[in-house]
Design a protein around this motif. Sequence first.
Motif, PDB file in Angstrom:
ATOM      1  N   ALA A  74       0.728  -1.222  -0.031  1.00 48.42           N
ATOM      2  CA  ALA A  74       0.013  -0.102   0.042  1.00 48.42           C
ATOM      3  C   ALA A  74       0.798   1.323  -0.246  1.00 48.42           C
ATOM      4  O   ALA A  74       0.660   2.145  -0.858  1.00 48.42           O
ATOM      5  CB  ALA A  74      -0.850  -0.100   1.291  1.00 48.42           C
ATOM      6  N   LEU A  77       2.502   1.913  -3.433  1.00 50.23           N
ATOM      7  CA  LEU A  77       1.296   2.328  -4.390  1.00 50.23           C
ATOM      8  C   LEU A  77       0.964   3.718  -4.419  1.00 50.23           C
ATOM      9  O   LEU A  77       0.884   4.273  -5.078  1.00 50.23           O
ATOM     10  CB  LEU A  77       0.357   1.339  -4.400  1.00 50.23           C
ATOM     11  CG  LEU A  77       0.378  -0.279  -4.970  1.00 50.23           C
ATOM     12  CD1 LEU A  77      -0.717  -0.969  -4.911  1.00 50.23           C
ATOM     13  CD2 LEU A  77       0.369   0.259  -6.739  1.00 50.23           C
ATOM     14  N   LEU A  88      -7.499   2.171  -2.093  1.00 50.19           N
ATOM     15  CA  LEU A  88      -6.862   0.948  -1.540  1.00 50.19           C
ATOM     16  C   LEU A  88      -7.813   0.348  -0.412  1.00 50.19           C
ATOM     17  O   LEU A  88      -8.146   1.185   0.375  1.00 50.19           O
ATOM     18  CB  LEU A  88      -5.535   1.275  -1.120  1.00 50.19           C
ATOM     19  CG  LEU A  88      -4.574   1.766  -1.951  1.00 50.19           C
ATOM     20  CD1 LEU A  88      -3.330   2.017  -1.250  1.00 50.19           C
ATOM     21  CD2 LEU A  88      -4.152   0.645  -3.121  1.00 50.19           C
ATOM     22  N   LEU A  90      -7.904  -1.884   2.592  1.00 47.73           N
ATOM     23  CA  LEU A  90      -6.894  -2.272   3.622  1.00 47.73           C
ATOM     24  C   LEU A  90      -7.795  -2.682   4.919  1.00 47.73           C
ATOM     25  O   LEU A  90      -8.756  -2.369   5.145  1.00 47.73           O
ATOM     26  CB  LEU A  90      -6.251  -1.220   3.944  1.00 47.73           C
ATOM     27  CG  LEU A  90      -5.373  -0.484   2.575  1.00 47.73           C
ATOM     28  CD1 LEU A  90      -4.709   0.518   2.867  1.00 47.73           C
ATOM     29  CD2 LEU A  90      -4.149  -1.479   2.291  1.00 47.73           C
ATOM     30  N   ARG A 112      -8.411   6.639  -0.129  1.00 50.79           N
ATOM     31  CA  ARG A 112      -7.654   7.288  -1.337  1.00 50.79           C
ATOM     32  C   ARG A 112      -7.280   8.871  -0.859  1.00 50.79           C
ATOM     33  O   ARG A 112      -8.159   9.211  -0.144  1.00 50.79           O
ATOM     34  CB  ARG A 112      -8.400   7.150  -2.531  1.00 50.79           C
ATOM     35  CG  ARG A 112      -9.244   8.237  -2.908  1.00 50.79           C
ATOM     36  CD  ARG A 112      -9.649   8.049  -4.431  1.00 50.79           C
ATOM     37  NE  ARG A 112     -10.426   9.157  -4.990  1.00 50.79           N
ATOM     38  CZ  ARG A 112     -10.099  10.126  -5.590  1.00 50.79           C
ATOM     39  NH1 ARG A 112      -8.803  10.367  -6.221  1.00 50.79           N
ATOM     40  NH2 ARG A 112     -10.942  11.227  -6.197  1.00 50.79           N
ATOM     41  N   LEU A 175      -8.751  -1.255  -5.457  1.00 48.96           N
ATOM     42  CA  LEU A 175      -7.777  -2.252  -5.562  1.00 48.96           C
ATOM     43  C   LEU A 175      -7.761  -2.792  -4.097  1.00 48.96           C
ATOM     44  O   LEU A 175      -7.582  -2.105  -2.831  1.00 48.96           O
ATOM     45  CB  LEU A 175      -6.458  -1.781  -5.796  1.00 48.96           C
ATOM     46  CG  LEU A 175      -5.274  -3.065  -5.658  1.00 48.96           C
ATOM     47  CD1 LEU A 175      -5.442  -3.904  -6.905  1.00 48.96           C
ATOM     48  CD2 LEU A 175      -3.857  -2.381  -5.591  1.00 48.96           C
ATOM     49  N   LEU A 177      -6.193  -4.704  -0.966  1.00 52.15           N
ATOM     50  CA  LEU A 177      -4.618  -5.315  -0.535  1.00 52.15           C
ATOM     51  C   LEU A 177      -4.990  -6.124   0.495  1.00 52.15           C
ATOM     52  O   LEU A 177      -4.479  -5.778   1.709  1.00 52.15           O
ATOM     53  CB  LEU A 177      -3.726  -4.251  -0.528  1.00 52.15           C
ATOM     54  CG  LEU A 177      -3.344  -3.447  -1.550  1.00 52.15           C
ATOM     55  CD1 LEU A 177      -2.591  -2.312  -1.436  1.00 52.15           C
ATOM     56  CD2 LEU A 177      -2.645  -4.432  -2.995  1.00 52.15           C
ATOM     57  N   PRO A 181      -3.345  -9.004  -4.020  1.00 53.42           N
ATOM     58  CA  PRO A 181      -3.998  -7.738  -4.768  1.00 53.42           C
ATOM     59  C   PRO A 181      -5.066  -8.126  -5.885  1.00 53.42           C
ATOM     60  O   PRO A 181      -4.845  -8.945  -6.428  1.00 53.42           O
ATOM     61  CB  PRO A 181      -2.879  -7.210  -5.212  1.00 53.42           C
ATOM     62  CG  PRO A 181      -1.546  -8.026  -5.340  1.00 53.42           C
ATOM     63  CD  PRO A 181      -1.749  -9.239  -4.713  1.00 53.42           C
TER      64      PRO A 181
END
Length: 306
Positions: A74, A77, A88, A90, A112, A175, A177, A181
């Motif tokens: 993370a 990215l 992301l 998480l 984000r 995305l 993670l 992923p």
Amino acid sequence: MEATDPISAAAALKRGGLVIMPTETVYGLAADARNTQAVMAVFEAKGRPSFNPLIVHVTGIEAARQVAQVDVRAKVLAQRFWPGPLTLVLPLANPNAVSHWVVAGLDTVAVRAPAHPLSRALLEEFGGPVVAPSANRSGRPSPTTFAAAMEETGPSAAAALDGGPCEVGLESTVLALLDKPRLLRPGAITRSQIEAVIGPLAEAEADAKRSPGRMARHYAPELPVRLNVESPEPGEAYLAFGPARHDRLFQLSETRNLPEAAANLFAHLRAADRSGARGIAVAPIPTDGLGEAINDRLKRAAGFVG
Ligand code: AMP
Ligand code: MG
């Protein structure tokens, strides 16, 4: 309502109000992510089902750590793509990091850092995590202009920021993670851009329940939508990609430029919907790069994705 400045808009957030917030992707309906009443008001204003979790917007990696467990993938990215249109998913930092309504009872959170100067100014002035789902009513195309945002959920907002037309025009890439992923939603940051940083992505097919918001009919206009149409019928509105002639023509990109088509997509869907046409026909769009996200939104507009 008149558009205001980030300082007054941050004050509205602190009071528990909702704010129309431009981002580089689409306009969002922002609220304090820690204020359950404010978050519930967002679900109410959008008519959004409560099982569909919201994205938390932050100023950057350090602020993300307040709400999520940021692992090394993370971090890499975020360093590469933030601020920008990559979300992301998480593990939550702790159960009270945000209102439990934000994450719809999950133990994960989507974060984000947006790039638009007005959203950045608002987040910095506010100083905490902010939810900001697209400012449309649930199931309708996302607003990519101030006027469209005001029309959708303006009446529920205490303040609004006018950032002009959105540069990207499609929602962020989502995305996950968590273990491997996985791409939950294609968007402006493409699969290959992500793979260039962290290697191959796992298939997300069986993952619908991990991204509870991925409903079939979404981003939908009122009129029926036909895809991959080379020759539209008379009476249909036509979203073209490349040179074309037609009565109700909405040109996504005459030069077949994917970023331009993405930026025009939702505004053209809205305009076509109101053109007095009997349906909307859309030209074939290539599926590579940004085309993956454009085709994803089009399939949903047509009600094809299960
Ligand atoms: P929106 O805010 O309308 O652009 O939608 C946010 C998207 O992120 C939806 O597709 C949600 O299902 C997805 N999302 C938000 N939080 C999570 C989460 N914790 N796990 C998986 N997907 C999420
Ligand atoms: Mg949305």
